[in-house]
Design a protein around this motif. Structure first.
Motif, PDB file in Angstrom:
ATOM      1  N   LEU A   1      41.928   8.089   6.524  1.00  0.00           N
ATOM      2  CA  LEU A   1      43.051   7.763   7.401  1.00  0.00           C
ATOM      3  C   LEU A   1      43.204   6.252   7.531  1.00  0.00           C
ATOM      4  O   LEU A   1      44.316   5.712   7.468  1.00  0.00           O
ATOM      5  CB  LEU A   1      42.835   8.409   8.768  1.00  0.00           C
ATOM      6  CG  LEU A   1      43.884   8.103   9.847  1.00  0.00           C
ATOM      7  CD1 LEU A   1      45.260   8.598   9.417  1.00  0.00           C
ATOM      8  CD2 LEU A   1      43.476   8.742  11.177  1.00  0.00           C
ATOM      9  N   ARG A   2      42.096   5.551   7.712  1.00  0.00           N
ATOM     10  CA  ARG A   2      42.150   4.096   7.840  1.00  0.00           C
ATOM     11  C   ARG A   2      42.675   3.448   6.558  1.00  0.00           C
ATOM     12  O   ARG A   2      43.484   2.503   6.624  1.00  0.00           O
ATOM     13  CB  ARG A   2      40.754   3.564   8.171  1.00  0.00           C
ATOM     14  CG  ARG A   2      40.339   3.808   9.608  1.00  0.00           C
ATOM     15  CD  ARG A   2      38.881   3.462   9.846  1.00  0.00           C
ATOM     16  NE  ARG A   2      38.566   3.414  11.276  1.00  0.00           N
ATOM     17  CZ  ARG A   2      37.337   3.377  11.761  1.00  0.00           C
ATOM     18  NH1 ARG A   2      36.297   3.393  10.921  1.00  0.00           N
ATOM     19  NH2 ARG A   2      37.131   3.334  13.067  1.00  0.00           N
ATOM     20  N   ILE A   3      42.234   3.919   5.414  1.00  0.00           N
ATOM     21  CA  ILE A   3      42.716   3.363   4.148  1.00  0.00           C
ATOM     22  C   ILE A   3      44.210   3.640   3.974  1.00  0.00           C
ATOM     23  O   ILE A   3      44.972   2.774   3.527  1.00  0.00           O
ATOM     24  CB  ILE A   3      41.916   3.937   2.961  1.00  0.00           C
ATOM     25  CG1 ILE A   3      40.440   3.511   3.052  1.00  0.00           C
ATOM     26  CG2 ILE A   3      42.513   3.484   1.635  1.00  0.00           C
ATOM     27  CD1 ILE A   3      40.220   2.009   3.072  1.00  0.00           C
ATOM     28  N   GLN A   4      44.640   4.839   4.380  1.00  0.00           N
ATOM     29  CA  GLN A   4      46.073   5.157   4.318  1.00  0.00           C
ATOM     30  C   GLN A   4      46.881   4.181   5.181  1.00  0.00           C
ATOM     31  O   GLN A   4      47.912   3.654   4.741  1.00  0.00           O
ATOM     32  CB  GLN A   4      46.308   6.588   4.813  1.00  0.00           C
ATOM     33  CG  GLN A   4      47.785   6.963   4.951  1.00  0.00           C
ATOM     34  CD  GLN A   4      47.990   8.144   5.890  1.00  0.00           C
ATOM     35  OE1 GLN A   4      47.115   8.974   6.072  1.00  0.00           O
ATOM     36  NE2 GLN A   4      49.163   8.186   6.517  1.00  0.00           N
TER      37      GLN A   4
ATOM     38  N   VAL B   1      35.230  -0.507   0.503  1.00  0.00           N
ATOM     39  CA  VAL B   1      35.648   0.856   0.831  1.00  0.00           C
ATOM     40  C   VAL B   1      37.020   1.144   0.215  1.00  0.00           C
ATOM     41  O   VAL B   1      37.251   2.220  -0.351  1.00  0.00           O
ATOM     42  CB  VAL B   1      35.692   1.059   2.363  1.00  0.00           C
ATOM     43  CG1 VAL B   1      36.296   2.427   2.704  1.00  0.00           C
ATOM     44  CG2 VAL B   1      34.299   0.940   2.952  1.00  0.00           C
ATOM     45  N   PHE B   2      37.928   0.183   0.316  1.00  0.00           N
ATOM     46  CA  PHE B   2      39.273   0.338  -0.233  1.00  0.00           C
ATOM     47  C   PHE B   2      39.205   0.624  -1.735  1.00  0.00           C
ATOM     48  O   PHE B   2      39.856   1.541  -2.243  1.00  0.00           O
ATOM     49  CB  PHE B   2      40.090  -0.930   0.027  1.00  0.00           C
ATOM     50  CG  PHE B   2      41.563  -0.792  -0.228  1.00  0.00           C
ATOM     51  CD1 PHE B   2      42.443  -0.600   0.824  1.00  0.00           C
ATOM     52  CD2 PHE B   2      42.090  -0.849  -1.511  1.00  0.00           C
ATOM     53  CE1 PHE B   2      43.816  -0.480   0.607  1.00  0.00           C
ATOM     54  CE2 PHE B   2      43.448  -0.717  -1.748  1.00  0.00           C
ATOM     55  CZ  PHE B   2      44.306  -0.532  -0.683  1.00  0.00           C
ATOM     56  N   LYS B   3      38.402  -0.166  -2.452  1.00  0.00           N
ATOM     57  CA  LYS B   3      38.299   0.022  -3.902  1.00  0.00           C
ATOM     58  C   LYS B   3      37.650   1.359  -4.252  1.00  0.00           C
ATOM     59  O   LYS B   3      38.028   2.014  -5.235  1.00  0.00           O
ATOM     60  CB  LYS B   3      37.526  -1.121  -4.540  1.00  0.00           C
ATOM     61  CG  LYS B   3      37.518  -1.041  -6.068  1.00  0.00           C
ATOM     62  CD  LYS B   3      36.999  -2.302  -6.713  1.00  0.00           C
ATOM     63  CE  LYS B   3      37.116  -2.199  -8.243  1.00  0.00           C
ATOM     64  NZ  LYS B   3      36.658  -3.431  -8.909  1.00  0.00           N
ATOM     65  N   LYS B   4      36.693   1.771  -3.442  1.00  0.00           N
ATOM     66  CA  LYS B   4      36.030   3.059  -3.680  1.00  0.00           C
ATOM     67  C   LYS B   4      37.035   4.210  -3.648  1.00  0.00           C
ATOM     68  O   LYS B   4      36.986   5.128  -4.476  1.00  0.00           O
ATOM     69  CB  LYS B   4      34.939   3.287  -2.636  1.00  0.00           C
ATOM     70  CG  LYS B   4      34.256   4.650  -2.740  1.00  0.00           C
ATOM     71  CD  LYS B   4      33.251   4.844  -1.624  1.00  0.00           C
ATOM     72  CE  LYS B   4      32.652   6.256  -1.688  1.00  0.00           C
ATOM     73  NZ  LYS B   4      31.680   6.482  -0.572  1.00  0.00           N
ATOM     74  N   TYR B   5      37.960   4.158  -2.693  1.00  0.00           N
ATOM     75  CA  TYR B   5      38.906   5.257  -2.523  1.00  0.00           C
ATOM     76  C   TYR B   5      40.169   5.105  -3.372  1.00  0.00           C
ATOM     77  O   TYR B   5      40.769   6.098  -3.770  1.00  0.00           O
ATOM     78  CB  TYR B   5      39.294   5.400  -1.042  1.00  0.00           C
ATOM     79  CG  TYR B   5      38.230   6.084  -0.221  1.00  0.00           C
ATOM     80  CD1 TYR B   5      38.212   7.453  -0.071  1.00  0.00           C
ATOM     81  CD2 TYR B   5      37.220   5.351   0.401  1.00  0.00           C
ATOM     82  CE1 TYR B   5      37.240   8.100   0.673  1.00  0.00           C
ATOM     83  CE2 TYR B   5      36.230   5.971   1.143  1.00  0.00           C
ATOM     84  CZ  TYR B   5      36.243   7.348   1.277  1.00  0.00           C
ATOM     85  OH  TYR B   5      35.264   7.980   2.006  1.00  0.00           O
TER      86      TYR B   5
ATOM     87  N   GLY C   1      40.453   2.802  -6.163  1.00  0.00           N
ATOM     88  CA  GLY C   1      40.203   2.371  -7.530  1.00  0.00           C
ATOM     89  C   GLY C   1      40.629   0.953  -7.826  1.00  0.00           C
ATOM     90  O   GLY C   1      40.445   0.460  -8.944  1.00  0.00           O
ATOM     91  N   VAL C   2      41.229   0.271  -6.845  1.00  0.00           N
ATOM     92  CA  VAL C   2      41.654  -1.128  -6.978  1.00  0.00           C
ATOM     93  C   VAL C   2      41.342  -1.851  -5.677  1.00  0.00           C
ATOM     94  O   VAL C   2      41.144  -1.219  -4.628  1.00  0.00           O
ATOM     95  CB  VAL C   2      43.165  -1.255  -7.285  1.00  0.00           C
ATOM     96  CG1 VAL C   2      43.504  -0.663  -8.645  1.00  0.00           C
ATOM     97  CG2 VAL C   2      44.003  -0.587  -6.182  1.00  0.00           C
TER      98      VAL C   2
END
Length: 275
Positions: free
Chosen positions: A221-224, A256-260, A262-263
């Motif tokens: 949710l946070r990444i979204q 964390v952003f890149k983990k979910y 891919g960039v």
């Protein structure tokens, strides 16, 4: 509509979904299947009353009601009042197990249908597609079958699916709380207290509903929200996005952003023309 059993070749049975048969029984005969069918079945009533016997229990199937069965589920059904008119559809495909797992319907279920016209419209489209001379008719049927199954899930009254839907229903206050407070430091105890369950039970509900833990859901949710902020706010920096969604450590946020995704957040902005 007549009874139709389309021929499924070696190529077409590689489709994610395919129709095995479709038809209308104007006066449904007595069916006894001690081993069930080797494929999936849907049946609903448009006139009269019948009974379904499954797992030793008897269920009345009247107008605007139907039932769904997975392969190899023993069952019996028959008319109580004549004529008992039914629509039926049989189908199979390698993508059905994960789809029904996602829809949380179970190995069998009985439904009260809130929009019979919608479902019958799609069944008629499937029938017409099967009867057409199109060389891609089974591919078209596969697409229509998928639409039917999704609409089926949307056209049934929730009270008869309470067992299947209960994780979602129970978790809705927690989801709402996350949506409103994703930028705060949320604890498992806080979230569990919202619906008056233990943290352990909350984790079980999340795994049943979403196949992930509460914190995995919160992270997604946070990444979204970070993605939306980076795109929607002109000149938004990665640090600002990180802080907006509850991360004080920018480096950790980027990892964390890149983990979910891919960039990195900067690469994400470039891809979407936000730089």
């Amino acid at each position: 509509m007549k009874t139709v059993f389309p021929m499924v070749t070696g190529e077409e049975d590689k489709l994610p979904f395919y129709v095995k048969g479709i038809g209308i029984q104007q006066n449904q005969e007595h069916i006894i299947r001690p081993s069930g069918l080797p494929f999936y079945q849907w049946l609903h009533c448009v006139k009269g009353n019948g009974q379904l016997i499954i797992e030793g229990n008897v269920y009345r199937i009247s107008e605007e009601m139907g039932f769904f069965l997975c392969p190899n589920v023993p069952h019996e059904y028959f008319a109580v009042t004549q004529p008992w008119t039914t629509y039926w559809l049989t189908f199979d495909g390698p993508a059905l197990d994960p789809l029904f797992d996602l829809l949380n319907i179970g190995k069998w279920n009985i439904f009260h249908i809130s929009s019979l016209q919608t479902l019958e419209g799609l069944l008629n489209e499937i029938y017409l597609s099967i009867c057409s001379e199109s060389p891609l008719k089974l591919v078209e049927c596969s697409s229509l079958l998928y639409q039917f199954l999704i609409k089926l899930r949307a056209c049934v009254q929730p009270d008869l699916l309470s067992n299947a839907l209960s994780p979602y229903k129970q978790l809705q206050p927690v989801i709402n709380y996350m949506e409103q407070n994703y930028f705060l430091s949320l604890s498992l105890n806080d979230m569990a207290a919202i619906i008056k369950v233990t943290p352990y039970h909350l984790c079980r509900l999340f795994r049943r509903a979403f196949h992930m833990t509460p914190f995995q859901y919160l992270t997604r949710l946070r990444i979204q929200k970070a993605k939306e902020y980076l795109i929607q706010v002109p000149g938004a920096t990665v640090k600002e996005a990180s802080q907006k969604v509850g991360y004080s450590d920018v480096s950790y946020f980027c990892a964390v952003f890149k983990k979910y995704e891919g960039v990195t957040p900067v690469e994400f902005k470039k891809i979407h023309g936000a730089i």
